[in-house]
Design a protein around this motif. Structure first.
Motif, PDB file in Angstrom:
ATOM      1  N   LEU A  75      23.421  21.384  48.966  1.00 53.33           N
ATOM      2  CA  LEU A  75      23.853  22.227  47.848  1.00 53.33           C
ATOM      3  C   LEU A  75      25.122  22.966  48.215  1.00 53.33           C
ATOM      4  CD1 LEU A  75      23.503  23.731  45.133  1.00 53.33           C
ATOM      5  CD2 LEU A  75      22.012  25.347  46.347  1.00 53.33           C
ATOM      6  N   LEU A  76      26.139  22.814  47.374  1.00 52.00           N
ATOM      7  CA  LEU A  76      27.360  23.607  47.480  1.00 52.00           C
ATOM      8  C   LEU A  76      27.425  24.485  46.245  1.00 52.00           C
ATOM      9  CD1 LEU A  76      30.059  24.325  48.801  1.00 52.00           C
ATOM     10  CD2 LEU A  76      31.096  22.418  47.574  1.00 52.00           C
ATOM     11  N   GLY A  77      27.191  25.795  46.438  1.00 49.34           N
ATOM     12  CA  GLY A  77      27.166  26.716  45.325  1.00 49.34           C
ATOM     13  C   GLY A  77      28.551  27.186  44.930  1.00 49.34           C
ATOM     14  N   GLN A  78      28.583  28.133  44.000  1.00 55.34           N
ATOM     15  CA  GLN A  78      29.855  28.625  43.489  1.00 55.34           C
ATOM     16  C   GLN A  78      30.586  29.489  44.509  1.00 55.34           C
ATOM     17  OE1 GLN A  78      29.345  30.491  39.655  1.00 55.34           O
ATOM     18  NE2 GLN A  78      27.889  28.948  38.975  1.00 55.34           N
ATOM     19  N   HIS A  79      29.856  30.044  45.467  1.00 58.23           N
ATOM     20  CA  HIS A  79      30.458  30.939  46.442  1.00 58.23           C
ATOM     21  C   HIS A  79      30.240  30.395  47.845  1.00 58.23           C
ATOM     22  CE1 HIS A  79      30.884  33.719  43.129  1.00 58.23           C
ATOM     23  NE2 HIS A  79      29.585  33.606  42.885  1.00 58.23           N
ATOM     24  N   ALA A  80      31.275  30.466  48.664  1.00 52.20           N
ATOM     25  CA  ALA A  80      31.208  29.932  50.022  1.00 52.20           C
ATOM     26  C   ALA A  80      30.143  30.655  50.832  1.00 52.20           C
ATOM     27  CB  ALA A  80      32.571  30.066  50.710  1.00 52.20           C
ATOM     28  N   ALA A  81      29.437  29.893  51.688  1.00 54.73           N
ATOM     29  CA  ALA A  81      28.372  30.456  52.525  1.00 54.73           C
ATOM     30  C   ALA A  81      28.770  30.392  53.989  1.00 54.73           C
ATOM     31  CB  ALA A  81      27.070  29.691  52.282  1.00 54.73           C
ATOM     32  N   LEU A  82      30.026  30.727  54.276  1.00 51.65           N
ATOM     33  CA  LEU A  82      30.568  30.604  55.619  1.00 51.65           C
ATOM     34  C   LEU A  82      30.728  31.966  56.279  1.00 51.65           C
ATOM     35  CD1 LEU A  82      33.385  28.073  54.700  1.00 51.65           C
ATOM     36  CD2 LEU A  82      31.201  27.505  55.786  1.00 51.65           C
ATOM     37  N   ASP A  83      30.655  31.976  57.608  1.00 50.33           N
ATOM     38  CA  ASP A  83      30.967  33.175  58.393  1.00 50.33           C
ATOM     39  C   ASP A  83      32.464  33.131  58.683  1.00 50.33           C
ATOM     40  OD1 ASP A  83      31.462  35.037  60.487  1.00 50.33           O
ATOM     41  OD2 ASP A  83      29.341  34.974  61.043  1.00 50.33           O
ATOM     42  N   GLU A  84      33.212  34.026  58.072  1.00 50.66           N
ATOM     43  CA  GLU A  84      34.667  33.952  58.155  1.00 50.66           C
ATOM     44  C   GLU A  84      35.222  34.330  59.518  1.00 50.66           C
ATOM     45  OE1 GLU A  84      36.775  35.698  54.960  1.00 50.66           O
ATOM     46  OE2 GLU A  84      35.981  34.231  53.534  1.00 50.66           O
ATOM     47  N   ASP A  85      34.426  34.992  60.336  1.00 53.76           N
ATOM     48  CA  ASP A  85      34.905  35.364  61.675  1.00 53.76           C
ATOM     49  C   ASP A  85      34.728  34.232  62.677  1.00 53.76           C
ATOM     50  OD1 ASP A  85      35.765  37.962  61.023  1.00 53.76           O
ATOM     51  OD2 ASP A  85      33.708  38.702  61.136  1.00 53.76           O
ATOM     52  N   LEU A  86      33.893  33.265  62.337  1.00 56.29           N
ATOM     53  CA  LEU A  86      33.692  32.113  63.215  1.00 56.29           C
ATOM     54  C   LEU A  86      34.687  31.010  62.872  1.00 56.29           C
ATOM     55  CD1 LEU A  86      29.784  31.792  63.230  1.00 56.29           C
ATOM     56  CD2 LEU A  86      31.262  32.953  64.906  1.00 56.29           C
ATOM     57  N   GLY A  87      34.894  30.097  63.803  1.00 52.50           N
ATOM     58  CA  GLY A  87      35.732  28.938  63.554  1.00 52.50           C
ATOM     59  C   GLY A  87      34.983  27.917  62.718  1.00 52.50           C
ATOM     60  N   GLY A  88      35.719  26.914  62.234  1.00 54.72           N
ATOM     61  CA  GLY A  88      35.097  25.888  61.424  1.00 54.72           C
ATOM     62  C   GLY A  88      34.013  25.138  62.174  1.00 54.72           C
ATOM     63  N   ARG A  89      34.287  24.771  63.414  1.00 56.95           N
ATOM     64  CA  ARG A  89      33.291  24.035  64.204  1.00 56.95           C
ATOM     65  C   ARG A  89      32.075  24.893  64.491  1.00 56.95           C
ATOM     66  NH1 ARG A  89      31.486  22.217  69.200  1.00 56.95           N
ATOM     67  NH2 ARG A  89      31.380  19.936  69.371  1.00 56.95           N
ATOM     68  N   GLN A  90      32.307  26.176  64.773  1.00 57.73           N
ATOM     69  CA  GLN A  90      31.180  27.073  65.038  1.00 57.73           C
ATOM     70  C   GLN A  90      30.292  27.211  63.807  1.00 57.73           C
ATOM     71  OE1 GLN A  90      33.734  30.358  66.338  1.00 57.73           O
ATOM     72  NE2 GLN A  90      32.596  30.404  68.277  1.00 57.73           N
ATOM     73  N   ASN A  91      30.901  27.273  62.639  1.00 58.03           N
ATOM     74  CA  ASN A  91      30.111  27.349  61.417  1.00 58.03           C
ATOM     75  C   ASN A  91      29.234  26.119  61.253  1.00 58.03           C
ATOM     76  OD1 ASN A  91      30.437  29.532  59.120  1.00 58.03           O
ATOM     77  ND2 ASN A  91      32.407  29.464  60.202  1.00 58.03           N
ATOM     78  N   LEU A  92      29.808  24.953  61.462  1.00 62.19           N
ATOM     79  CA  LEU A  92      29.034  23.727  61.296  1.00 62.19           C
ATOM     80  C   LEU A  92      27.935  23.617  62.344  1.00 62.19           C
ATOM     81  CD1 LEU A  92      31.835  21.148  60.399  1.00 62.19           C
ATOM     82  CD2 LEU A  92      30.294  22.386  58.865  1.00 62.19           C
ATOM     83  N   GLU A  93      28.230  24.012  63.570  1.00 60.18           N
ATOM     84  CA  GLU A  93      27.193  24.007  64.601  1.00 60.18           C
ATOM     85  C   GLU A  93      26.056  24.953  64.230  1.00 60.18           C
ATOM     86  OE1 GLU A  93      29.665  24.993  67.996  1.00 60.18           O
ATOM     87  OE2 GLU A  93      29.166  23.046  68.873  1.00 60.18           O
ATOM     88  N   MET A  94      26.427  26.126  63.676  1.00 60.62           N
ATOM     89  CA  MET A  94      25.405  27.090  63.270  1.00 60.62           C
ATOM     90  C   MET A  94      24.506  26.495  62.193  1.00 60.62           C
ATOM     91  SD  MET A  94      25.927  30.869  61.572  1.00 60.62           S
ATOM     92  CE  MET A  94      26.740  30.175  60.111  1.00 60.62           C
ATOM     93  N   PHE A  95      25.109  25.837  61.188  1.00 66.11           N
ATOM     94  CA  PHE A  95      24.299  25.229  60.143  1.00 66.11           C
ATOM     95  C   PHE A  95      23.414  24.128  60.719  1.00 66.11           C
ATOM     96  CE2 PHE A  95      27.363  27.157  57.181  1.00 66.11           C
ATOM     97  CZ  PHE A  95      26.500  27.608  56.203  1.00 66.11           C
ATOM     98  N   GLY A  96      23.940  23.372  61.665  1.00 65.58           N
ATOM     99  CA  GLY A  96      23.136  22.338  62.301  1.00 65.58           C
ATOM    100  C   GLY A  96      21.935  22.905  63.029  1.00 65.58           C
ATOM    101  N   ARG A 124      38.789  25.158  65.451  1.00 64.78           N
ATOM    102  CA  ARG A 124      38.571  26.372  66.253  1.00 64.78           C
ATOM    103  C   ARG A 124      39.185  27.607  65.605  1.00 64.78           C
ATOM    104  NH1 ARG A 124      36.244  24.974  70.844  1.00 64.78           N
ATOM    105  NH2 ARG A 124      36.469  22.820  71.606  1.00 64.78           N
ATOM    106  N   LYS A 125      39.936  27.424  64.525  1.00 67.05           N
ATOM    107  CA  LYS A 125      40.550  28.563  63.832  1.00 67.05           C
ATOM    108  C   LYS A 125      39.504  29.316  63.030  1.00 67.05           C
ATOM    109  CE  LYS A 125      44.343  27.720  61.538  1.00 67.05           C
ATOM    110  NZ  LYS A 125      45.264  27.328  60.435  1.00 67.05           N
TER     111      LYS A 125
END
Length: 321
Positions: A75-96, A124-125
């Motif tokens: 599910l991709l909702g209307q609002h992003a569910a990302l941690d903006e202080d983490l990098g892209g890879r860290q976010n995906l690892e967290m979801f995993g 990593r950004k």
């Protein structure tokens, strides 16, 4: 979904809604605010219990087999569910890790998705430094962490500029090419036209039309010819000329734009006859063009008749805290 109903107090968000989505396709759901789009998605993703009707997703009943449904969807909702202080890879690892993939598998899956969505160089950004399009692509990647059979996209490009929307569209096309089934809700008519194999138009909690984009456009007529005149004073004469050339009385006039428009059966014959008829009457045209009806016109015509009776609920009211 078959005969699905959902009430919020005295308001009916879904009122006998039916929907069938073919495997491996993009199915668009269009409707004005308050039509029931988000409620339908929340029911199908087990976030909301419906009052009546049958709902099956990936072969499982959402009421009795909710756990099995959740294992098979993203599910991709209307609002992003990302941690903006983490990098892209860290976010995906967290979801995993949240999906119990384990540290090693989560890392591998994160790299696969960063590569797939063209984000490897920025993995990593910090997400807060991403552009809008990059954030939505990363959010889309996060929704695919478990390789779902069915992906729900609830207005995925809201607030994005044209470049950002194009980036997300490209990502969605690649998913469907890989076999994922996508249900897309959107208010961008162009988005549905670009992506959807079939479209359901919903209003006041019910489906009012369904078909391919071309089939829906055909419901309000085939090709049209548009003529922009140089002189607004000649609009009446121009309308008579166009009616004769196109063989129809259904000529519409837009005075502000000096535009005449009429449906045509034979594109090239109508174009030739229109040029001749205007020339014979000494009417100067600034532009003449053949075009097909737009999805915007289809949407407006299908929902306009029901507009007077539409409930006052909005999509926000459909999503109680």
């Amino acid at each position: 979904m078959a005969g699905v109903r959902k009430r919020y107090g005295g308001k009916r968000a879904l009122d006998g809604f039916d929907l069938t989505v073919e495997r491996g396709t993009v199915h668009g759901v269009l409707g004005p605010n308050g039509a029931g789009k988000t409620t339908a998605v929340r029911v199908m993703t087990t976030l909301l219990r419906h009052d009546e009707g049958l709902v099956r997703v990936a072969g499982h009943d959402v009421r009795d087999r909710g756990r099995e449904v959740r294992r098979r969807i993203g599910l991709l909702g209307q609002h992003a569910a990302l941690d903006e202080d983490l990098g892209g890879r860290q976010n995906l690892e967290m979801f995993g890790r949240l999906h119990h993939l384990g540290a090693r598998r989560a890392g591998v899956r994160a790299d696969e998705l960063l590569e797939r969505f063209g984000l490897m160089d920025t993995g990593r950004k910090a997400v807060k430094l991403y552009s809008g399009g990059m954030r939505r692509r990363l959010d889309l990647a996060a929704s695919l962490i478990t390789e779902p059979e069915v992906l729900f996209l609830d207005e995925p490009t809201t607030g994005l500029d044209p470049r950002g929307r194009a980036e997300v569209w490209g990502a969605v096309r690649s998913l469907v090419g890989g076999g994922t089934t996508v249900l897309l809700t959107t208010q961008y008519l162009e988005e549905a036209d670009q992506l959807a194999d079939r479209i359901s138009v919903v209003d006041s909690g019910r489906g009012v039309a369904e078909g391919t984009p071309d089939e829906l456009k055909a419901r309000i007529g085939g090709d049209r010819i548009d003529v922009v005149l140089h002189d607004a004073d000649r609009l009446a004469d121009g309308a008579h000329a166009l009616a004769h050339a196109a063989g129809t009385h259904a000529v519409s006039t837009d005075v502000d734009r000096r535009l005449l428009s009429a449906p045509v059966a034979d594109r090239m014959t109508a174009l030739t006859e229109t040029v001749r008829a205007l020339h014979a009457r000494g009417i100067e045209a600034r532009d003449i063009a053949l075009r097909r009806p737009t999805l915007d016109e289809v949407f407006l015509q299908l929902t306009a008749a029901r507009g007077a009776g539409r409930p006052g609920a909005t999509e926000r009211q459909e999503m109680p805290a």
